[in-house]
Design a protein around this motif. Structure first.
Motif, PDB file in Angstrom:
ATOM      1  N   GLN A  77       0.827  -1.200   0.000  1.00  0.00           N
ATOM      2  CA  GLN A  77       0.000   0.000   0.000  1.00  0.00           C
ATOM      3  C   GLN A  77       0.873   1.266   0.000  1.00  0.00           C
ATOM      4  O   GLN A  77       0.556   2.245  -0.683  1.00  0.00           O
ATOM      5  N   ARG A  78       1.949   1.250   0.753  1.00  0.00           N
ATOM      6  CA  ARG A  78       2.851   2.411   0.776  1.00  0.00           C
ATOM      7  C   ARG A  78       3.459   2.664  -0.597  1.00  0.00           C
ATOM      8  O   ARG A  78       3.548   3.802  -1.066  1.00  0.00           O
ATOM      9  N   GLU A  79       3.894   1.582  -1.237  1.00  0.00           N
ATOM     10  CA  GLU A  79       4.492   1.722  -2.559  1.00  0.00           C
ATOM     11  C   GLU A  79       3.449   2.198  -3.564  1.00  0.00           C
ATOM     12  O   GLU A  79       3.735   3.042  -4.420  1.00  0.00           O
ATOM     13  N   ALA A  80       2.230   1.669  -3.456  1.00  0.00           N
ATOM     14  CA  ALA A  80       1.160   2.116  -4.341  1.00  0.00           C
ATOM     15  C   ALA A  80       0.888   3.601  -4.153  1.00  0.00           C
ATOM     16  O   ALA A  80       0.699   4.344  -5.117  1.00  0.00           O
ATOM     17  N   LEU A  81       0.880   4.031  -2.909  1.00  0.00           N
ATOM     18  CA  LEU A  81       0.650   5.442  -2.604  1.00  0.00           C
ATOM     19  C   LEU A  81       1.745   6.309  -3.220  1.00  0.00           C
ATOM     20  O   LEU A  81       1.473   7.376  -3.802  1.00  0.00           O
ATOM     21  N   ARG A  82       3.003   5.864  -3.123  1.00  0.00           N
ATOM     22  CA  ARG A  82       4.121   6.621  -3.691  1.00  0.00           C
ATOM     23  C   ARG A  82       3.982   6.727  -5.205  1.00  0.00           C
ATOM     24  O   ARG A  82       4.152   7.802  -5.789  1.00  0.00           O
ATOM     25  N   VAL A  83       3.661   5.602  -5.848  1.00  0.00           N
ATOM     26  CA  VAL A  83       3.552   5.587  -7.307  1.00  0.00           C
ATOM     27  C   VAL A  83       2.412   6.480  -7.774  1.00  0.00           C
ATOM     28  O   VAL A  83       2.575   7.299  -8.685  1.00  0.00           O
ATOM     29  N   VAL A  84       1.249   6.336  -7.152  1.00  0.00           N
ATOM     30  CA  VAL A  84       0.088   7.117  -7.585  1.00  0.00           C
ATOM     31  C   VAL A  84       0.300   8.604  -7.326  1.00  0.00           C
ATOM     32  O   VAL A  84      -0.106   9.452  -8.129  1.00  0.00           O
ATOM     33  N   THR A  85       0.961   8.929  -6.217  1.00  0.00           N
ATOM     34  CA  THR A  85       1.241  10.337  -5.937  1.00  0.00           C
ATOM     35  C   THR A  85       2.136  10.936  -7.016  1.00  0.00           C
ATOM     36  O   THR A  85       1.903  12.048  -7.505  1.00  0.00           O
ATOM     37  N   SER A  86       3.160  10.189  -7.414  1.00  0.00           N
ATOM     38  CA  SER A  86       4.071  10.697  -8.457  1.00  0.00           C
ATOM     39  C   SER A  86       3.352  10.843  -9.788  1.00  0.00           C
ATOM     40  O   SER A  86       3.582  11.802 -10.527  1.00  0.00           O
ATOM     41  N   ILE A  87       2.464   9.916 -10.088  1.00  0.00           N
ATOM     42  CA  ILE A  87       1.725   9.995 -11.346  1.00  0.00           C
ATOM     43  C   ILE A  87       0.734  11.155 -11.322  1.00  0.00           C
ATOM     44  O   ILE A  87       0.546  11.867 -12.309  1.00  0.00           O
ATOM     45  N   SER A  88       0.100  11.366 -10.171  1.00  0.00           N
ATOM     46  CA  SER A  88      -0.863  12.468 -10.075  1.00  0.00           C
ATOM     47  C   SER A  88      -0.183  13.811 -10.289  1.00  0.00           C
ATOM     48  O   SER A  88      -0.790  14.759 -10.785  1.00  0.00           O
ATOM     49  N   ARG A  89       1.086  13.902  -9.927  1.00  0.00           N
ATOM     50  CA  ARG A  89       1.833  15.152 -10.138  1.00  0.00           C
ATOM     51  C   ARG A  89       2.274  15.304 -11.594  1.00  0.00           C
ATOM     52  O   ARG A  89       2.476  16.418 -12.072  1.00  0.00           O
ATOM     53  N   ARG A 118     -10.202  10.625  -7.596  1.00  0.00           N
ATOM     54  CA  ARG A 118     -10.945  11.139  -8.745  1.00  0.00           C
ATOM     55  C   ARG A 118      -9.999  11.455  -9.892  1.00  0.00           C
ATOM     56  O   ARG A 118      -8.922  12.011  -9.679  1.00  0.00           O
ATOM     57  N   LEU A 119     -10.440  11.115 -11.080  1.00  0.00           N
ATOM     58  CA  LEU A 119      -9.697  11.429 -12.291  1.00  0.00           C
ATOM     59  C   LEU A 119     -10.434  12.545 -13.018  1.00  0.00           C
ATOM     60  O   LEU A 119     -11.624  12.418 -13.322  1.00  0.00           O
ATOM     61  N   SER A 120      -9.739  13.646 -13.259  1.00  0.00           N
ATOM     62  CA  SER A 120     -10.315  14.776 -13.990  1.00  0.00           C
ATOM     63  C   SER A 120      -9.664  14.846 -15.364  1.00  0.00           C
ATOM     64  O   SER A 120      -8.441  14.748 -15.483  1.00  0.00           O
ATOM     65  N   VAL A 121     -10.485  15.021 -16.382  1.00  0.00           N
ATOM     66  CA  VAL A 121     -10.006  15.065 -17.767  1.00  0.00           C
ATOM     67  C   VAL A 121     -10.470  16.368 -18.405  1.00  0.00           C
ATOM     68  O   VAL A 121     -11.669  16.686 -18.371  1.00  0.00           O
ATOM     69  N   VAL A 122      -9.538  17.125 -18.958  1.00  0.00           N
ATOM     70  CA  VAL A 122      -9.861  18.384 -19.635  1.00  0.00           C
ATOM     71  C   VAL A 122      -9.780  18.169 -21.133  1.00  0.00           C
ATOM     72  O   VAL A 122      -8.745  17.723 -21.654  1.00  0.00           O
ATOM     73  N   HIS A 123     -10.871  18.472 -21.832  1.00  0.00           N
ATOM     74  CA  HIS A 123     -10.943  18.298 -23.275  1.00  0.00           C
ATOM     75  C   HIS A 123     -10.546  19.594 -23.987  1.00  0.00           C
ATOM     76  O   HIS A 123     -10.583  20.681 -23.407  1.00  0.00           O
ATOM     77  N   ALA A 124     -10.166  19.456 -25.252  1.00  0.00           N
ATOM     78  CA  ALA A 124      -9.766  20.614 -26.047  1.00  0.00           C
ATOM     79  C   ALA A 124     -10.899  21.619 -26.168  1.00  0.00           C
ATOM     80  O   ALA A 124     -10.670  22.823 -26.326  1.00  0.00           O
ATOM     81  N   SER A 125     -12.137  21.136 -26.075  1.00  0.00           N
ATOM     82  CA  SER A 125     -13.303  22.006 -26.179  1.00  0.00           C
ATOM     83  C   SER A 125     -13.514  22.842 -24.922  1.00  0.00           C
ATOM     84  O   SER A 125     -14.347  23.737 -24.896  1.00  0.00           O
ATOM     85  N   GLY A 126     -12.738  22.537 -23.880  1.00  0.00           N
ATOM     86  CA  GLY A 126     -12.920  23.210 -22.605  1.00  0.00           C
ATOM     87  C   GLY A 126     -13.813  22.429 -21.661  1.00  0.00           C
ATOM     88  O   GLY A 126     -13.905  22.741 -20.466  1.00  0.00           O
ATOM     89  N   GLN A 127     -14.473  21.390 -22.185  1.00  0.00           N
ATOM     90  CA  GLN A 127     -15.325  20.543 -21.355  1.00  0.00           C
ATOM     91  C   GLN A 127     -14.464  19.716 -20.403  1.00  0.00           C
ATOM     92  O   GLN A 127     -13.335  19.332 -20.736  1.00  0.00           O
TER      93      GLN A 127
END
Length: 328
Positions: A22-34, A95-104
Motif C-alpha cells: 500500500q505504501r508503494e502504491a501510494l508513492r507511485v500514484v502520488t508521483s503519477i498524479s503530479r 478522482r480522475l479529472s479530464v480536460v478536453h480541447a473544447s474546454g469541457q
C-alpha cells in the motif's frame, strides 16, 4: 492532504507485507498524479487499448467520445478507501479529472491499481490482460470493474503501470465475510455464489489462476462476480482437458481460501458433537449448486471432465478438514 497511516511494530508479517504494498502504491500514484497533464502525454484511445509508450491512455468510451483530451489530473482521497480489501489489492481511490480541447471537463471516481511486481514488460502484459478481461466481462453483463485509463510512466519514474478503474462504493469483496463462524446458512450461500462466479468465468473461457475469495466481489442488487484478472489466461471451454484444468485450478484455490478463513474448521459443541456433517454438506453444496451449475450448458465430455476435477477438489478439501472424503 493527510497521508495514510500504516501499522508496524509487532504486526504479523502478512500485515506488514500488505502495508508495504500500500505504501508503494501510494508513492507511485502520488508521483503519477503530479505528472499527469504536465509531463505525461494524454492519449484518448478509440480502440480501448494502450501501448508501451509513456502516457495516460484514456479507455473510457464516454470520456473519449467528448473529443480530444489535453490534460488529466488524479487526486487520491484516503476517505474513499474501504479498508483491508484496498490494501490487499494495493488500490488507491480518488478522482480522475479530464480536460478536453473544447474546454469541457470530465470527472470520474476511480480506483488506481499499481502493477509493482516483476519486470516492466510483465507489468504491461498483466495490465493489458486485466483490461481485456474486464472489457469482456462488461460486454457479457457480468459484475465487474470498468477500466477508465492506464498510466504508463517513463524510466525516471520507475517504469510504473497503473490501471484506473471505475470506483464502486458499493463493491464488497467476499473476503470480508465472517467465514470464521463456520458453515452457517449465510456463509454457505455466499460460498455457493462465489463458486458460481468462478465457474462462470471458467465456462466463459478464462482460467483466473488466483481465484481466492478475496477476488470475488458483490454489489447489492447486482450479484457476485470475479475481480483482479491480471493472472488470468484464456482457455477453450469446449476442450475437456482445458476445462478440467481450469476447474481444478480455480476451484481448488477458492476452496483453499475458504478453508484458510475457517469455513471448514471442525468445532465441537457442549455435548462434544462436532460439525463434520455440516462441513460435508457445505462442500457438496458449494461444488454442486455452486461450481458445477455453471457448466450446465457444456457438452457431455466437458461436463464429465469438470465433474471429475470438481470431485478431486471436494475430496481433498474434506480430507484436509475432517479426515474423510466426500462424494459430489
Amino acid at each position: 492532504m493527510k497521508r495514510q497511516e500504516f501499522s508496524g511494530g509487532n504486526a504479523p508479517a502478512s500485515v506488514l507485507e500488505r502495508d508495504a504494498r500500500q505504501r508503494e502504491a501510494l508513492r507511485v500514484v502520488t508521483s503519477i498524479s503530479r505528472a499527469t497533464g504536465k509531463e505525461l502525454p494524454v492519449v484518448s484511445s478509440e480502440t480501448n487499448s494502450f501501448g508501451e509508450a509513456p502516457g495516460v491512455y484514456v479507455l473510457n468510451p464516454e470520456i473519449a467520445a467528448r473529443g480530444p483530451i489535453i490534460s488529466t489530473e488524479f487526486d487520491f482521497e484516503e476517505k474513499m478507501l474501504s479498508g483491508a480489501a484496498d490494501s490487499a489489492h494495493a488500490v488507491i481511490a480518488g478522482r480522475l479529472s479530464v480536460v478536453h480541447a473544447s474546454g469541457q471537463k470530465s470527472t470520474a471516481e476511480i480506483a488506481a491499481k499499481c502493477y509493482q511486481k516483476r519486470d516492466y514488460e510483465e507489468r504491461l502484459a498483466r495490465a493489458g490482460r486485466e483490461v481485456e478481461v474486464m472489457q469482456d466481462m462488461t460486454r457479457r453483463g457480468e459484475l465487474g470493474l470498468e477500466p477508465v485509463a492506464v498510466a504508463v510512466t517513463p524510466d525516471y519514474m520507475g517504469s510504473s503501470v497503473v490501471l484506473f478503474t471505475q470506483f464502486n462504493r458499493d463493491l464488497y469483496t467476499l473476503d470480508n465475510n465472517p467465514w470464521g463462524r463456520g458453515p452457517t446458512e449465510s456463509n454457505v450461500t455466499s460460498a455457493i455464489l462465489a463458486a458460481q462466479a468462478v465457474g462462470r468465468l471458467n465456462a466463459m473461457g478464462y482460467m483466473h489462476r488466483d481465484a481466492k475469495v478475496k477476488n470475488v466481489a458483490s454489489v447489492a442488487g447486482q450479484g457476485v462476480g470475479m475481480i483482479d484478472f491480471e493472472t488470468a489466461d484464456p482457455i477453450n471451454p469446449n476442450d475437456p482437458q482445458q476445462a478440467g484444468l481450469a476447474a481444478y485450478t480455480d476451484l481448488d484455490l477458492l476452496m483453499g481460501s475458504l478453508s484458510d478463513r475457517g469455513l471448514f474448521t471442525v468445532r465441537r459443541d457442549q455435548y462434544f458433537q462436532d460439525n463434520s456433517p455440516q462441513i460435508i454438506e457445505a462442500v457438496q453444496q458449494i461444488c454442486q449448486d455452486g461450481y458445477l451449475s455453471a457448466w450446465d450448458g457444456a457438452s457431455a465430455e466437458v461436463q464429465s471432465s469438470v465433474y471429475e476435477m470438481t470431485t478431486h477438489v471436494a475430496h481433498d478439501i474434506a480430507e484436509r478438514s475432517i479426515g474423510q472424503p466426500v462424494s459430489v
